[in-house]
Scaffold this motif. Structure first.
Motif, PDB file in Angstrom:
ATOM      1  N   LYS A  75       0.852  -1.232   0.049  1.00 46.40           N
ATOM      2  CA  LYS A  75       0.042   0.062  -0.082  1.00 46.40           C
ATOM      3  C   LYS A  75       0.955   1.349  -0.032  1.00 46.40           C
ATOM      4  CE  LYS A  75      -4.137  -1.862   2.464  1.00 46.40           C
ATOM      5  NZ  LYS A  75      -4.896  -1.701   3.582  1.00 46.40           N
ATOM      6  N   ILE A  76       0.584   2.230  -0.899  1.00 48.63           N
ATOM      7  CA  ILE A  76       1.251   3.485  -0.550  1.00 48.63           C
ATOM      8  C   ILE A  76       0.240   4.493   0.432  1.00 48.63           C
ATOM      9  CG2 ILE A  76       1.626   5.524  -2.156  1.00 48.63           C
ATOM     10  CD1 ILE A  76       1.691   3.531  -4.627  1.00 48.63           C
ATOM     11  N   ILE A  77       1.458   5.064   0.931  1.00 43.12           N
ATOM     12  CA  ILE A  77       0.683   5.888   2.007  1.00 43.12           C
ATOM     13  C   ILE A  77       0.989   7.642   1.948  1.00 43.12           C
ATOM     14  CG2 ILE A  77       0.644   6.313   4.458  1.00 43.12           C
ATOM     15  CD1 ILE A  77       1.559   3.383   4.813  1.00 43.12           C
ATOM     16  N   GLY A  78       0.094   8.238   1.628  1.00 42.85           N
ATOM     17  CA  GLY A  78       0.366   9.558   1.553  1.00 42.85           C
ATOM     18  C   GLY A  78       0.863  10.397   3.101  1.00 42.85           C
ATOM     19  N   LYS A  79       1.993  10.676   3.105  1.00 44.49           N
ATOM     20  CA  LYS A  79       2.241  11.405   4.395  1.00 44.49           C
ATOM     21  C   LYS A  79       2.059  12.809   4.622  1.00 44.49           C
ATOM     22  CE  LYS A  79       4.682   9.061   6.649  1.00 44.49           C
ATOM     23  NZ  LYS A  79       4.310   8.200   7.980  1.00 44.49           N
ATOM     24  N   SER A  80       2.558  13.518   3.485  1.00 43.35           N
ATOM     25  CA  SER A  80       2.056  15.015   3.746  1.00 43.35           C
ATOM     26  C   SER A  80       2.065  15.481   2.204  1.00 43.35           C
ATOM     27  CB  SER A  80       3.307  15.953   4.215  1.00 43.35           C
ATOM     28  OG  SER A  80       4.648  15.603   3.354  1.00 43.35           O
ATOM     29  N   ILE A  81       1.234  16.668   1.979  1.00 41.21           N
ATOM     30  CA  ILE A  81       1.211  17.279   0.717  1.00 41.21           C
ATOM     31  C   ILE A  81       2.264  17.719  -0.162  1.00 41.21           C
ATOM     32  CG2 ILE A  81      -0.246  19.107  -0.331  1.00 41.21           C
ATOM     33  CD1 ILE A  81      -1.960  19.408   1.996  1.00 41.21           C
ATOM     34  N   GLY A  82       2.217  17.097  -1.480  1.00 45.65           N
ATOM     35  CA  GLY A  82       3.392  17.181  -2.339  1.00 45.65           C
ATOM     36  C   GLY A  82       3.479  16.039  -3.267  1.00 45.65           C
ATOM     37  N   LYS A  83       4.621  16.028  -3.943  1.00 43.15           N
ATOM     38  CA  LYS A  83       4.731  15.156  -4.938  1.00 43.15           C
ATOM     39  C   LYS A  83       5.724  14.082  -4.811  1.00 43.15           C
ATOM     40  CE  LYS A  83       2.680  17.612  -8.918  1.00 43.15           C
ATOM     41  NZ  LYS A  83       1.616  17.080  -8.981  1.00 43.15           N
ATOM     42  N   ALA A  84       5.774  12.945  -4.886  1.00 41.35           N
ATOM     43  CA  ALA A  84       7.006  11.917  -4.852  1.00 41.35           C
ATOM     44  C   ALA A  84       6.718  10.801  -5.934  1.00 41.35           C
ATOM     45  CB  ALA A  84       6.718  11.252  -3.528  1.00 41.35           C
ATOM     46  N   LYS A  85       7.989  10.108  -6.297  1.00 39.24           N
ATOM     47  CA  LYS A  85       7.509   8.965  -7.070  1.00 39.24           C
ATOM     48  C   LYS A  85       8.317   7.894  -6.632  1.00 39.24           C
ATOM     49  CE  LYS A  85      10.821   8.719 -10.405  1.00 39.24           C
ATOM     50  NZ  LYS A  85      11.747   9.014 -11.787  1.00 39.24           N
ATOM     51  N   ILE A  86       7.389   6.780  -6.579  1.00 42.10           N
ATOM     52  CA  ILE A  86       7.727   5.425  -6.066  1.00 42.10           C
ATOM     53  C   ILE A  86       8.240   4.431  -7.073  1.00 42.10           C
ATOM     54  CG2 ILE A  86       6.829   3.504  -4.649  1.00 42.10           C
ATOM     55  CD1 ILE A  86       5.476   5.324  -2.752  1.00 42.10           C
ATOM     56  N   THR A  87       9.163   3.841  -6.833  1.00 42.85           N
ATOM     57  CA  THR A  87       9.785   2.882  -8.146  1.00 42.85           C
ATOM     58  C   THR A  87      10.026   1.556  -7.664  1.00 42.85           C
ATOM     59  OG1 THR A  87      11.030   4.679  -9.194  1.00 42.85           O
ATOM     60  CG2 THR A  87      11.572   2.579  -9.914  1.00 42.85           C
ATOM     61  N   ILE A  88       9.360   0.591  -8.277  1.00 45.31           N
ATOM     62  CA  ILE A  88       9.535  -0.543  -7.792  1.00 45.31           C
ATOM     63  C   ILE A  88      10.134  -1.609  -8.977  1.00 45.31           C
ATOM     64  CG2 ILE A  88       8.169  -2.840  -7.313  1.00 45.31           C
ATOM     65  CD1 ILE A  88       5.930  -0.841  -6.286  1.00 45.31           C
ATOM     66  N   LYS A  89      10.825  -2.538  -8.512  1.00 42.57           N
ATOM     67  CA  LYS A  89      11.892  -3.055  -9.620  1.00 42.57           C
ATOM     68  C   LYS A  89      11.702  -4.483  -9.394  1.00 42.57           C
ATOM     69  CE  LYS A  89      15.276   0.231 -11.438  1.00 42.57           C
ATOM     70  NZ  LYS A  89      16.567   0.532 -11.684  1.00 42.57           N
ATOM     71  N   ASP A  90      11.070  -5.359 -10.374  1.00 43.84           N
ATOM     72  CA  ASP A  90      10.971  -6.890 -10.051  1.00 43.84           C
ATOM     73  C   ASP A  90      11.147  -7.800 -11.169  1.00 43.84           C
ATOM     74  OD1 ASP A  90      10.361  -8.993  -8.659  1.00 43.84           O
ATOM     75  OD2 ASP A  90       8.117  -8.818  -8.863  1.00 43.84           O
ATOM     76  N   LYS A  91      11.909  -8.633 -11.262  1.00 43.24           N
ATOM     77  CA  LYS A  91      12.007  -9.471 -12.253  1.00 43.24           C
ATOM     78  C   LYS A  91      12.490  -8.740 -13.685  1.00 43.24           C
ATOM     79  CE  LYS A  91       8.870 -12.937 -10.328  1.00 43.24           C
ATOM     80  NZ  LYS A  91       7.512 -13.634 -10.675  1.00 43.24           N
ATOM     81  N   GLY A  92      13.249  -7.858 -13.517  1.00 44.66           N
ATOM     82  CA  GLY A  92      13.669  -6.967 -14.573  1.00 44.66           C
ATOM     83  C   GLY A  92      12.586  -5.944 -15.238  1.00 44.66           C
ATOM     84  N   ASN A  93      11.370  -5.909 -14.552  1.00 44.70           N
ATOM     85  CA  ASN A  93      10.274  -5.034 -15.056  1.00 44.70           C
ATOM     86  C   ASN A  93      10.395  -3.694 -14.060  1.00 44.70           C
ATOM     87  OD1 ASN A  93       9.514  -6.452 -17.149  1.00 44.70           O
ATOM     88  ND2 ASN A  93       8.461  -7.920 -15.659  1.00 44.70           N
ATOM     89  N   THR A  94      10.079  -2.772 -14.433  1.00 45.65           N
ATOM     90  CA  THR A  94       9.956  -1.540 -13.531  1.00 45.65           C
ATOM     91  C   THR A  94       8.606  -0.910 -13.564  1.00 45.65           C
ATOM     92  OG1 THR A  94      12.435  -0.913 -14.205  1.00 45.65           O
ATOM     93  CG2 THR A  94      11.207   0.847 -13.012  1.00 45.65           C
TER      94      THR A  94
END
Length: 243
Positions: A75-94
């Motif tokens: 689950k992605i959790i919003g901590k404070s107002i703003g922008k962020a990027k979450i990157t997940i890498k798995d089995k060669g895929n992004t």
């Protein structure tokens, strides 16, 4: 004669070696192309977004700003107002999730709705006059947050409030059973299939004494009539029924 046989064996061995080498080289040159999936997500402060994608135990997770958004237990959790990027890498895929944590946000970022059915979208965290619009009215229309599926396809529903534009990705499906009426003998079975949907199918019988069903396989128990229907997984939209 013996020399001739030896020569034949030698030629066959050389040919087999060449063929095997060729196939090994071909296999070695086959590569699986890695994919990159990008999604834009808007959530409220303190709210969460559940990722539908299942990752392996070797997947890596990285956030560009932990003060804005983090990921925990899928689950992605919003901590404070703003922008962020979450990157997940798995089995060669992004997998890249561009997160916007805002005061105003939609109750759903992505929905699946059937042709002729509706799903309600709501704005959270902010009050004011809302202007709803669909980027493709032939696929889906929207009125006061009520999204109606028109024909199969994809579109985006937008909600504009106090200068802020919120978006929801919409996929319209038309699920159908392979057969609407089936007559079977007691103890016999028939397999039904569902087409036109990407969602998980849950099978049930309105009268298990007459007919049972498991993974689309219906089995007659005793003489009588019943209605079997497939009930779609309620996430990420309202249920859909077949008769």
């Amino acid at each position: 004669m013996i020399k001739l046989e030896k020569k034949k064996s030698c030629i066959i061995w050389i040919l087999m070696t060449v063929i095997c080498t060729f196939f090994v080289c071909m296999i070695g040159n086959v590569s699986v192309e890695a994919k990159t999936v990008t999604k834009d997500i808007t959530i409220g402060k303190g709210k969460t977004y559940a990722i539908e994608q299942t990752f392996s135990g070797k997947a890596t997770f990285k956030t560009s700003n932990k003060k804005i958004a983090v990921i925990k237990n899928g689950k992605i959790i919003g901590k404070s107002i703003g922008k962020a990027k979450i990157t997940i890498k798995d089995k060669g895929n992004t997998y890249i999730y561009k997160i916007t944590v805002a005061k105003a946000y939609l109750n759903q970022n992505e929905i699946i709705v059937n042709v002729g059915k509706t799903v309600n979208l709501k704005i959270k965290g902010m009050k004011g006059k809302v202007k709803w619009s669909s980027l493709n009215k032939k696929v889906a229309t929207v009125k006061n947050g009520k999204v109606t599926g028109k024909k199969t396809g994809k579109t985006v529903i937008q909600a504009k409030i106090n200068g802020t534009i919120l978006k929801c990705n919409v996929k319209v499906e038309k699920p159908e059973l392979s057969k609407k009426k089936v007559t079977i003998e007691s103890g016999k079975s028939y397999i039904l299939k569902v087409k036109g949907t990407s969602r998980k199918v849950v099978w049930t019988s309105s009268n298990r004494n007459v007919v049972t069903v498991k993974n689309g396989k219906i089995t007659g128990k005793k003489q009588g009539n019943t209605r079997d229907f497939a009930l779609k997984n309620k996430s990420p939209c309202s249920a859909c029924e077949f008769q």
